[in-house]
Design a protein around this motif. Structure first.
Motif, PDB file in Angstrom:
ATOM      1  N   ASP A 157       0.806  -1.208   0.000  1.00  0.00           N
ATOM      2  CA  ASP A 157       0.000   0.000   0.000  1.00  0.00           C
ATOM      3  C   ASP A 157       0.841   1.262   0.000  1.00  0.00           C
ATOM      4  O   ASP A 157       0.398   2.321  -0.408  1.00  0.00           O
TER       5      ASP A 157
ATOM      6  N   ASN C   9      -4.662   2.558 -10.899  1.00  0.00           N
ATOM      7  CA  ASN C   9      -4.218   3.083  -9.615  1.00  0.00           C
ATOM      8  C   ASN C   9      -4.823   4.440  -9.240  1.00  0.00           C
ATOM      9  O   ASN C   9      -4.201   5.228  -8.543  1.00  0.00           O
ATOM     10  N   THR C  10      -6.033   4.727  -9.714  1.00  0.00           N
ATOM     11  CA  THR C  10      -6.661   5.986  -9.340  1.00  0.00           C
ATOM     12  C   THR C  10      -7.629   5.806  -8.176  1.00  0.00           C
ATOM     13  O   THR C  10      -8.197   6.780  -7.696  1.00  0.00           O
ATOM     14  N   LYS C  12     -10.177   3.136  -8.141  1.00  0.00           N
ATOM     15  CA  LYS C  12     -11.468   2.576  -8.536  1.00  0.00           C
ATOM     16  C   LYS C  12     -11.943   1.518  -7.558  1.00  0.00           C
ATOM     17  O   LYS C  12     -13.093   1.533  -7.127  1.00  0.00           O
ATOM     18  N   THR C  14     -11.086   1.177  -4.541  1.00  0.00           N
ATOM     19  CA  THR C  14     -11.387   1.794  -3.249  1.00  0.00           C
ATOM     20  C   THR C  14     -12.786   2.406  -3.276  1.00  0.00           C
ATOM     21  O   THR C  14     -13.556   2.245  -2.325  1.00  0.00           O
ATOM     22  N   THR C  26      -7.174  -3.869  -2.908  1.00  0.00           N
ATOM     23  CA  THR C  26      -6.609  -2.628  -3.421  1.00  0.00           C
ATOM     24  C   THR C  26      -5.114  -2.646  -3.133  1.00  0.00           C
ATOM     25  O   THR C  26      -4.646  -3.404  -2.292  1.00  0.00           O
ATOM     26  N   GLY C  27      -4.364  -1.847  -3.851  1.00  0.00           N
ATOM     27  CA  GLY C  27      -2.932  -1.786  -3.603  1.00  0.00           C
ATOM     28  C   GLY C  27      -2.350  -0.642  -4.389  1.00  0.00           C
ATOM     29  O   GLY C  27      -2.878  -0.295  -5.445  1.00  0.00           O
ATOM     30  N   ASN C  28      -1.270  -0.082  -3.877  1.00  0.00           N
ATOM     31  CA  ASN C  28      -0.711   1.089  -4.527  1.00  0.00           C
ATOM     32  C   ASN C  28       0.225   0.701  -5.665  1.00  0.00           C
ATOM     33  O   ASN C  28       1.430   0.920  -5.602  1.00  0.00           O
ATOM     34  N   PRO C  30      -0.141   0.065 -10.238  1.00  0.00           N
ATOM     35  CA  PRO C  30      -1.047  -0.045 -11.371  1.00  0.00           C
ATOM     36  C   PRO C  30      -1.167  -1.493 -11.811  1.00  0.00           C
ATOM     37  O   PRO C  30      -0.167  -2.157 -12.022  1.00  0.00           O
ATOM     38  N   GLY C  31      -2.389  -1.980 -11.907  1.00  0.00           N
ATOM     39  CA  GLY C  31      -2.585  -3.352 -12.361  1.00  0.00           C
ATOM     40  C   GLY C  31      -3.030  -4.286 -11.260  1.00  0.00           C
ATOM     41  O   GLY C  31      -3.054  -5.501 -11.440  1.00  0.00           O
ATOM     42  N   LYS C  32      -3.396  -3.745 -10.109  1.00  0.00           N
ATOM     43  CA  LYS C  32      -3.826  -4.603  -9.012  1.00  0.00           C
ATOM     44  C   LYS C  32      -5.083  -5.397  -9.401  1.00  0.00           C
ATOM     45  O   LYS C  32      -5.176  -6.581  -9.150  1.00  0.00           O
ATOM     46  N   THR C  33      -6.050  -4.721 -10.008  1.00  0.00           N
ATOM     47  CA  THR C  33      -7.262  -5.426 -10.411  1.00  0.00           C
ATOM     48  C   THR C  33      -7.104  -5.948 -11.836  1.00  0.00           C
ATOM     49  O   THR C  33      -6.863  -5.164 -12.743  1.00  0.00           O
ATOM     50  N   ASP C 115      -7.140  14.505  -1.435  1.00  0.00           N
ATOM     51  CA  ASP C 115      -6.267  14.776  -0.292  1.00  0.00           C
ATOM     52  C   ASP C 115      -4.812  14.862  -0.746  1.00  0.00           C
ATOM     53  O   ASP C 115      -4.044  15.695  -0.279  1.00  0.00           O
ATOM     54  N   SER C 141     -12.355  11.712  -1.831  1.00  0.00           N
ATOM     55  CA  SER C 141     -11.174  11.080  -1.277  1.00  0.00           C
ATOM     56  C   SER C 141     -11.693   9.745  -0.762  1.00  0.00           C
ATOM     57  O   SER C 141     -12.128   9.633   0.372  1.00  0.00           O
ATOM     58  N   ALA C 142     -11.694   8.772  -1.660  1.00  0.00           N
ATOM     59  CA  ALA C 142     -12.426   7.537  -1.394  1.00  0.00           C
ATOM     60  C   ALA C 142     -11.940   6.826  -0.143  1.00  0.00           C
ATOM     61  O   ALA C 142     -12.716   6.217   0.582  1.00  0.00           O
ATOM     62  N   ARG C 143     -10.643   6.918   0.105  1.00  0.00           N
ATOM     63  CA  ARG C 143     -10.101   6.178   1.234  1.00  0.00           C
ATOM     64  C   ARG C 143     -10.598   6.758   2.543  1.00  0.00           C
ATOM     65  O   ARG C 143     -10.747   6.067   3.538  1.00  0.00           O
TER      66      ARG C 143
HETATM   67  N1  LIG Z   1      -4.560   9.178  -0.096  1.00  0.00           N
HETATM   68  C1  LIG Z   1      -5.518   8.518  -0.752  1.00  0.00           C
HETATM   69  N2  LIG Z   1      -5.255   7.303  -1.211  1.00  0.00           N
HETATM   70  C2  LIG Z   1      -6.226   6.648  -1.879  1.00  0.00           C
HETATM   71  C3  LIG Z   1      -7.507   7.220  -2.108  1.00  0.00           C
HETATM   72  N3  LIG Z   1      -8.251   6.343  -2.826  1.00  0.00           N
HETATM   73  C4  LIG Z   1      -7.464   5.264  -3.013  1.00  0.00           C
HETATM   74  N4  LIG Z   1      -6.248   5.433  -2.445  1.00  0.00           N
HETATM   75  C5  LIG Z   1      -5.121   4.487  -2.462  1.00  0.00           C
HETATM   76  O1  LIG Z   1      -4.696   4.394  -3.802  1.00  0.00           O
HETATM   77  C6  LIG Z   1      -4.209   3.079  -4.077  1.00  0.00           C
HETATM   78  C7  LIG Z   1      -4.871   2.534  -5.316  1.00  0.00           C
HETATM   79  O2  LIG Z   1      -6.221   2.254  -5.073  1.00  0.00           O
HETATM   80  P1  LIG Z   1      -7.033   1.127  -5.857  1.00  0.00           P
HETATM   81  O3  LIG Z   1      -8.448   1.266  -5.436  1.00  0.00           O
HETATM   82  O4  LIG Z   1      -6.382  -0.208  -5.717  1.00  0.00           O
HETATM   83  O5  LIG Z   1      -6.854   1.640  -7.353  1.00  0.00           O
HETATM   84  P2  LIG Z   1      -7.481   1.035  -8.688  1.00  0.00           P
HETATM   85  O6  LIG Z   1      -7.910   2.194  -9.483  1.00  0.00           O
HETATM   86  O7  LIG Z   1      -8.487   0.003  -8.373  1.00  0.00           O
HETATM   87  O8  LIG Z   1      -6.194   0.421  -9.353  1.00  0.00           O
HETATM   88  P3  LIG Z   1      -6.101  -0.739 -10.480  1.00  0.00           P
HETATM   89  O9  LIG Z   1      -6.975  -1.845 -10.052  1.00  0.00           O
HETATM   90  O10 LIG Z   1      -4.652  -1.106 -10.469  1.00  0.00           O
HETATM   91  O11 LIG Z   1      -6.510  -0.103 -11.743  1.00  0.00           O
HETATM   92  C8  LIG Z   1      -4.477   2.272  -2.836  1.00  0.00           C
HETATM   93  O12 LIG Z   1      -3.265   2.165  -2.123  1.00  0.00           O
HETATM   94  C9  LIG Z   1      -5.509   3.076  -2.073  1.00  0.00           C
HETATM   95  O13 LIG Z   1      -5.376   2.876  -0.689  1.00  0.00           O
HETATM   96  C10 LIG Z   1      -7.759   8.536  -1.597  1.00  0.00           C
HETATM   97  O14 LIG Z   1      -8.813   9.103  -1.768  1.00  0.00           O
HETATM   98  N5  LIG Z   1      -6.723   9.129  -0.930  1.00  0.00           N
END
Ligand SMILES: Nc1nc2c(ncn2[C@@H]2O[C@H](COP(=O)(O)OP(=O)(O)OP(=O)(O)O)[C@@H](O)[C@H]2O)c(=O)[nH]1
Ligand SMILES: [Mg+2]
Lengths: 464, 86, 235
Positions: A157, C9-10, C12, C14, C26-28, C30-33, C115, C141-143
Motif C-alpha cells: 500500500d 491506480n486511481t 477505482k 477503493t 486494493t494496492g498502490n 497499477p494493475g492490481k485489479t 487529499d 477522497s475515497a479512502r
Molecule cells: N490518499 C488517498 N489514497 C487513496 C484514495 N483512494 C485510493 N487510495 C489508495 O490508492 C491506491 C490505489 O487504489 P485502488 O483502489 O487499488 O486503485 P485502482 O484504481 O483500483 O487500481 P487498479 O486496479 O490497479 O486499476 C491504494 O493504495 C488506495 O489505498 C484517496 O482518496 N486518498
C-alpha cells in the motif's frame, strides 16, 4: 431478412472507409490522441492550479534511497530479512500456544468419546485424523501468515512493489522476460494461483506464459510456514529466530534465482523470443492506513487459512488416517507406499514418507507437514507433539533426520510442482493442457535434480 | 518523418535515453510503431510535451521519467524511440 | 448497471469497496485489479449493480485488460459510467475521460485522491470543470470517505436520467470530421441506436480490428438471432 445481408453492408461500409482513409493516410490515431491531449491541456489550463511546491518531496527522498545505486539492492534484502525475522520470531509463541490449546482440545474430545463408549475407530478417524490434521494446519500456518501478510500489505500500500520491479527489471530483461514478473511473484507469496492470475498484467503472451510457469518458485502461503518450521528445526541448537530467518531468506533468494534461470532457459528454448516493450508507472508513495490494513489483512489471512484448512486439511486428515490404518498384509497402505518410494527418497536426501507427503499434498501444500507428522506418528510411538522440541525428537531420533534431510525437504518444497488449485488456474489462464503439464513437470524436474545433486555430493564429501 | 527532422536540426534532437538525469526537454516525435507507439501516446507523450529524466534503476536500466505529473519507467529500447528537443 | 472506469491506480477499487461494502483488493500499484468484480448498492430504494473494471490508459485497447474494459463500456452499455480520475495527474486522466465521453453521454467524473492533490498544492475548480465537460464532477477522497454521498447522488441521477448531461465532444481536424460526416448516416442505418455512431465511425476509420469484429458479431446476431453458427465463423 436473408442471413448475412447486414454483414455484407458492413463490408461495403469498410470499403467506404478504405476510400476515405486510403492506406491509413489520415494517421488517425496519432492525430486523435494529439487533439485529445491538446484539449485536455486547454481544459486543465484554467481549472487546475498549482500554488507553489510542497515543502518536502517525500517521493524523491524515498526513491533516492530505495532505487539508489548503492542502497537499492541492499535495502531490498534488508527489508526482506526484517520481514522474515519479524514473522519467524513473532510466530513461535502463538504457534506453540495454539498447538497446546488444540492438544488440550484433542484430549477432551477423546475423553468425551470414551465416555460415550464410541468405538475406537471413531476416535481414530475423527479425532486423530480430521481434528488433528486441522489443528496442525491451523497452528503451523496461521501465526506466521497472520504476521507476514500485514507487513507485506503495508509495503504494497505504500507503493513499494513497483520499485521492486523498477530495480529488478534489468535482471528480468536479461532473462528475456518482463520486469512486471516481479509483481506477479510478489502476489505469489500470498497464493500461487493468485500470482498466476496476476500474470495478466504482462502483455506479451510469451512473457506471461513464462511468468505463469515460474510463479511456483515463490513459496506461497502453504509452503512458507513449512519452510519456517523446517528452518526452525535446522537451527534448533542455536535456538535463534535470527538464524532461522536467514535460512528462509536464503531459500526465497534461491527461488528468485531459480525463477530467473528457468525464465532465461525458457526464453532460449520453448518460448523463444526477445523481451517486449516495458513501460511501468511508479505511483507516488502513499501513507498506508496502518490500523485498517493490519486488521484487514490479519482477518483476510485468517479466513483464507481457515477456509483452506476446512476444505482441504479436514478431508486430507480423514484420508491419511485411513491410509495409515487400513492394513494389507499386516502393513498399512501408507507404509506400503512409503516403502516403495523409500529408495527414491533416499537418492534425493529424503525418505519415502516425505515423498509420500509431497505426493498426497498435491491438492494443497498446507497439508504436507501434517501428512508427514501423521504418517511418522502412525508408525512410531505416540508422543505429545506440542513443541518444536518434540517435533525434533520425532524427526531426528525416530526417523533419522539429518540437516541434509531438512535442507533437501526445504528445497523440494520450494521447487516442486505447484498445488492443484494453481495448476487448475494455469490451465484456465493458458487454455492449454500442454503448458499446464509443463508447469508441473519443469519444477518437478528441477526439484529432483537439485535434491539429487545436493544429497549425493553431501554424502560423497562426507558431510553427513 | 522523424529522420528528416533529425537531419535538419541534428544538433538539437536527441533520444530520450540520452537525456541526463535532472534535465528536462520537450518531445519532438515518437519513432516506435504499433502498440508501443499507442501506449506512449496514451501516456501523454505527444509532440511538445515536457519530460524530465528522474532516475536510473540501480541495475542500470530502466530509467524513470516525469511525464505530465506521473512517473513512468522506460527501458533503453523504448527510450531510444522517443526523440526530444533539448 | 454502473461501470467504474479510470486510469490504473486511481482508486477505482477503493471507490467500489466504499460504495458496495465489499472487499475488493486494493494496492498502490497499477494493475492490481485484473478481473472485473461486481457488487451492488442501494440509493433511495433503487438497487444499482456496480462493476469494477481493470485500469486502462485509453479506450484504444492496447492490451487485453484495456480491451475488456473498452468492450464493456462500449458494447454492454452501462446505465452510467463513473470515470475515476487522479486529481494529481489530470491531463492524462482526462485523455481517458474524454474518450469515454465520446462513447456515452451518461458519465459521472469522480476526481479522486483530492487529499493528495491538496498535499501537492494542486487546486481544481470542479464547478468550472463540470460546466466545460457537461457532466457532473464530484471531488472525492475515497479512502477517507469524503464526497461519496454526492457521488452516489450523481450516479443515481445520471443513471435514471434525472440529471441531463451535455458531454463535451472533441472536434478533430477537418479531414477526419469530413470522413465521419460521410460515414455516420450509413452507420446509423446499419446499427440504429445500438451504438454511438460517431464513436463507431471513428473506430472504423482507424480500422480498429477488435471493434470491427465486435460489430460483425453483433450484426450476425441481428441477421439471424438463432444463428450461433454465423457468430462462430465471424468471430
Ligand atoms: N490518499 C488517498 N489514497 C487513496 C484514495 N483512494 C485510493 N487510495 C489508495 O490508492 C491506491 C490505489 O487504489 P485502488 O483502489 O487499488 O486503485 P485502482 O484504481 O483500483 O487500481 P487498479 O486496479 O490497479 O486499476 C491504494 O493504495 C488506495 O489505498 C484517496 O482518496 N486518498
Ligand atoms: Mg482496482
Amino acid at each position: 431478412m436473408s442471413r448475412g445481408s447486414l454483414s455484407a453492408d458492413l463490408n461495403e461500409l469498410m470499403q467506404e472507409v478504405n476510400r476515405l482513409n486510403p492506406g491509413s493516410s489520415l494517421k488517425l490515431n496519432d492525430s486523435i490522441v494529439c487533439t485529445i491531449y491538446s484539449r485536455a491541456e486547454e481544459i486543465t489550463g484554467g481549472i487546475v492550479l498549482r500554488r507553489g511546491k510542497p515543502k518536502f518531496d517525500w517521493d524523491k527522498k524515498l526513491d533516492d534511497v530505495i532505487t539508489s545505486r548503492v542502497f537499492g539492492f541492499p535495502s531490498m534484502l534488508l527489508l526482506l530479512a526484517v520481514i522474515f525475522w519479524i514473522t519467524v520470531a513473532g510466530a513461535n509463541i502463538p504457534s506453540e500456544m495454539m498447538a497446546t490449546a488444540f492438544f488440550w482440545g484433542q484430549e477432551r474430545l477423546t475423553a468425551l468419546l470414551h465416555w460415550l463408549h464410541a468405538p475406537a475407530w471413531v476416535n481414530g478417524f475423527f479425532v486423530e485424523g480430521i481434528y488433528r490434521c486441522l489443528a496442525w494446519v491451523v497452528s503451523v500456518m496461521l501465526p506466521p501468515m497472520a504476521i507476514f501478510f500485514p507487513c507485506f500489505t503495508l509495503l504494497e500500500d505504500m507503493g513499494y512493489l513497483p520499485r521492486i520491479a523498477f530495480n529488478l527489471d534489468n535482471l528480468f530483461k536479461k532473462a528475456g522476460t518482463h520486469g512486471k514478473q516481479s509483481l506477479t511473484m510478489s502476489m505469489g507469496f500470498g497464493c500461487n494461483a493468485a500470482g498466476v492470475i496476476a500474470c495478466r498484467i504482462i502483455e506479451s503472451p510469451r512473457e506471461r506464459l513464462i511468468a505463469m510457469l515460474t510463479n511456483n518458485f515463490v513459496p506461497c502461503n502453504g509452503r512458507f510456514p513449512t519452510l519456517i518450521a523446517l528452518a526452525g528445526l535446522l537451527v534448533m541448537g542455536m535456538a535463534t529466530s535470527l538464524s532461522a530467518s536467514f535460512i528462509v531468506v536464503g531459500v526465497v533468494l534461491t527461488g528468485i534465482m531459480t525463477t530467473l534461470v528457468v525464465s532465461w532457459l525458457l526464453s532460449k528454448t520453448l518460448l523463444k523470443g526477445v523481451p517486449s516493450s516495458f513501460t511501468l508507472e511508479l505511483p507516488p508513495y502513499r501513507k498506508p492506513q496502518l490500523g485498517r490494513i493490519i486488521t484487514r489483512s490479519i482477518f483476510d489471512r485468517t479466513l483464507f487459512v481457515l477456509r483452506r484448512a476446512v476444505l482441504v486439511a479436514a478431508p486430507a486428515g480423514a484420508v491419511i488416517w485411513l491410509l495409515a490404518n487400513v492394513h494389507i498384509g499386516g502393513v498399512s497402505i501408507l507404509a506400503h507406499g512409503a516403502n516403495w518410494l523409500h529408495p527414491f527418497g533416499q537418492l534425493l536426501g529424503m525418505d519415502g514418507y516425505i515423498l509420500m507427503a509431497f505426493l498426497l499434498g498435491l491438492p494443497a501444500n498446507e497439508i504436507v507437514i501434517p501428512i508427514l507428522l501423521m504418517s511418522y506418528m502412525a508408525t512410531g510411538t505416540m508422543i505429545e507433539l506440542d513443541s518444536l522440541e518434540a517435533l525434533r525428537q520425532l524427526f531426528v531420533a525416530e526417523h533419522g533426520w539429518t540437516w541434509l534431510t531438512a535442507v533437501c525437504m526445504m528445497l523440494f518444497s520450494l521447487l516442486h510442482y505447484p498445488c492443484g488449485t494453481t495448476l487448475w488456474t494455469i490451465f484456465k489462464e493458458s487454455g492449454s493442457l500442454k503448458w499446464t503439464a509443463l508447469a508441473a513437470l519443469i519444477p518437478l524436474g528441477i526439484a529432483v535434480i537439485v535434491c539429487f545433486v545436493l544429497a549425493q555430493s553431501a554424502r560423497l564429501l562426507g558431510w553427513v | 518523418m522523424g529522420n528528416r527532422q533529425l537531419d535538419n536540426q541534428a544538433d538539437k534532437i536527441i533520444s530520450l535515453y540520452d537525456l541526463p538525469v535532472g534535465r528536462s526537454a520537450t518531445v519532438s516525435s515518437i519513432q516506435a510503431e504499433g502498440i508501443i507507439r499507442r501506449r506512449m501516446l496514451d501516456l501523454g507523450l505527444v509532440p511538445g510535451t515536457r519530460v524530465e529524466a528522474l532516475r536510473i534503476s540501480p541495475a542500470g536500466d530502466p530509467k524513470a521519467y516525469r511525464i505530465r505529473g506521473a512517473v513512468i519507467a522506460f527501458r533503453k529500447e523504448e527510450a531510444y524511440q522517443i526523440l526530444i528537443n533539448l | 448497471m454502473i461501470a467504474l472506469a479510470g486510469n490504473p491506480n486511481t482508486g477505482k477499487s477503493t471507490v467500489f469497496n466504499a460504495l458496495t461494502g465489499l472487499n475488493q483488493h486494493t494496492g498502490n500499484w497499477p494493475g492490481k485489479t485484473v478481473l472485473r468484480a461486481a457488487g451492488r448498492f442501494i440509493h433511495h430504494g433503487l438497487t444499482f449493480k456496480l462493476i469494477d473494471l481493470p485500469g486502462t490508459y485509453s479506450l484504444m485497447a492496447n492490451s487485453v485488460e484495456e480491451q475488456l474494459a473498452r468492450d464493456f463500456l462500449c458494447f454492454e452499455r452501462p446505465d452510467a459510467t463513473v470515470v475515476v480520475l487522479d486529481a494529481t495527474c489530470m491531463e492524462r486522466n482526462l485523455n481517458l475521460a474524454l474518450q469515454v465521453l465520446e462513447t456515452t453521454p451518461r458519465v459521472v467524473l469522480c476526481v479522486n485522491l483530492i487529499d493528495e492533490a491538496e498535499r501537492k498544492k494542486i487546486y481544481i475548480d470542479y464547478r468550472a470543470l463540470a460546466v466545460k465537460l457537461g457532466v457532473p464532477v464530484v471531488p472525492t477522497s475515497a479512502r477517507n470517505g469524503t464526497g461519496l454521498d454526492r457521488l452516489v447522488e450523481n450516479i443515481s441521477g445520471v443513471a435514471t436520467g434525472r440529471i441531463e448531461t451535455k458531454p463535451y465532444i472533441i472536434q478533430y481536424k477537418e479531414e477526419i470530421e469530413e470522413a465521419v460526416r460521410r460515414l455516420e448516416p450509413k452507420l446509423k442505418k446499419l446499427v440504429g441506436d445500438a451504438f454511438n455512431t460517431r464513436w463507431l465511425a471513428l473506430r472504423l476509420l482507424d480500422k480498429d480490428q477488435a471493434v470491427i469484429a465486435a460489430v460483425e458479431q453483433w450484426l450476425a446476431r441481428q441477421d439471424d438471432p438463432a444463428a450461433g453458427m454465423a457468430e462462430v465463423i465471424l468471430a
